[in-house]
Motif scaffolding. Structure first.
Motif, PDB file in Angstrom:
ATOM      1  N   ARG A  76      -4.765   4.215  -3.582  1.00 21.85           N
ATOM      2  CA  ARG A  76      -5.935   5.056  -3.310  1.00 21.85           C
ATOM      3  C   ARG A  76      -5.672   6.502  -3.766  1.00 21.85           C
ATOM      4  N   GLU A  77      -4.484   7.032  -3.473  1.00 25.04           N
ATOM      5  CA  GLU A  77      -4.121   8.381  -3.910  1.00 25.04           C
ATOM      6  C   GLU A  77      -4.131   8.487  -5.438  1.00 25.04           C
ATOM      7  N   LEU A  78      -3.599   7.473  -6.114  1.00 26.85           N
ATOM      8  CA  LEU A  78      -3.543   7.492  -7.571  1.00 26.85           C
ATOM      9  C   LEU A  78      -4.935   7.451  -8.183  1.00 26.85           C
ATOM     10  N   VAL A  79      -5.826   6.664  -7.590  1.00 31.08           N
ATOM     11  CA  VAL A  79      -7.205   6.584  -8.081  1.00 31.08           C
ATOM     12  C   VAL A  79      -7.898   7.930  -7.904  1.00 31.08           C
ATOM     13  N   GLN A  80      -7.722   8.544  -6.737  1.00 34.18           N
ATOM     14  CA  GLN A  80      -8.343   9.854  -6.490  1.00 34.18           C
ATOM     15  C   GLN A  80      -7.790  10.895  -7.453  1.00 34.18           C
ATOM     16  N   GLU A  81      -6.490  10.868  -7.681  1.00 35.08           N
ATOM     17  CA  GLU A  81      -5.859  11.811  -8.617  1.00 35.08           C
ATOM     18  C   GLU A  81      -6.401  11.611 -10.030  1.00 35.08           C
ATOM     19  N   SER A  82      -6.580  10.368 -10.420  1.00 35.46           N
ATOM     20  CA  SER A  82      -7.110  10.057 -11.737  1.00 35.46           C
ATOM     21  C   SER A  82      -8.545  10.570 -11.897  1.00 35.46           C
ATOM     22  N   LYS A  83      -9.346  10.411 -10.853  1.00 38.22           N
ATOM     23  CA  LYS A  83     -10.724  10.902 -10.892  1.00 38.22           C
ATOM     24  C   LYS A  83     -10.760  12.419 -11.021  1.00 38.22           C
ATOM     25  N   ARG A  84      -9.907  13.104 -10.262  1.00 41.13           N
ATOM     26  CA  ARG A  84      -9.849  14.569 -10.345  1.00 41.13           C
ATOM     27  C   ARG A  84      -9.431  15.000 -11.739  1.00 41.13           C
TER      28      ARG A  84
END
Length: 107
Positions: A76-84
């Motif tokens: 979940r953290e990696l997905v959010q980081e990727s979106k940012r």
């Protein structure tokens, strides 16, 4: 001049080298792949190839696992980081187009 993939993102490292660099076992590395935390490519012979970015990510993952973070939380953290990161790239691209069109520079 042609645009090339950054060296850190080239998938050229074998799982054995990744194991030596990270201290993780083959099984741990494959498990993180199964959990969709890393994405190696397959060579023509079927072996996995990793990048330096993958090695860095594996080290971060290992630290988080050691701290008790679950793999689904890491994903979940990696997905959010990727979106940012994607949003920032789009903003930069749009700003570049504006600068090119109007001859301005944003400070």
């Amino acid at each position: 001049m042609r645009s090339e993939e950054p060296y850190k993102d080239k998938k050229v490292i074998t799982i054995g080298v990744v194991r030596e660099l990270t201290g993780l076992s083959d099984r741990q590395i494959r498990y993180y792949e199964e959990r969709k935390l890393i994405f190696p490519v397959r060579s023509a012979g079927g072996s996995r190839k990793y990048s330096f970015s993958d090695v860095e990510r594996l080290m971060v993952i290992a630290d988080k696992i050691e701290d008790g973070v679950q793999t689904h939380e890491i994903r979940r953290e990696l997905v959010q980081e990727s979106k940012r990161s994607s949003k920032a790239e789009v903003r930069t691209m749009i700003q570049g187009q504006i600068n090119a069109q109007f001859g301005t520079r944003r400070q």
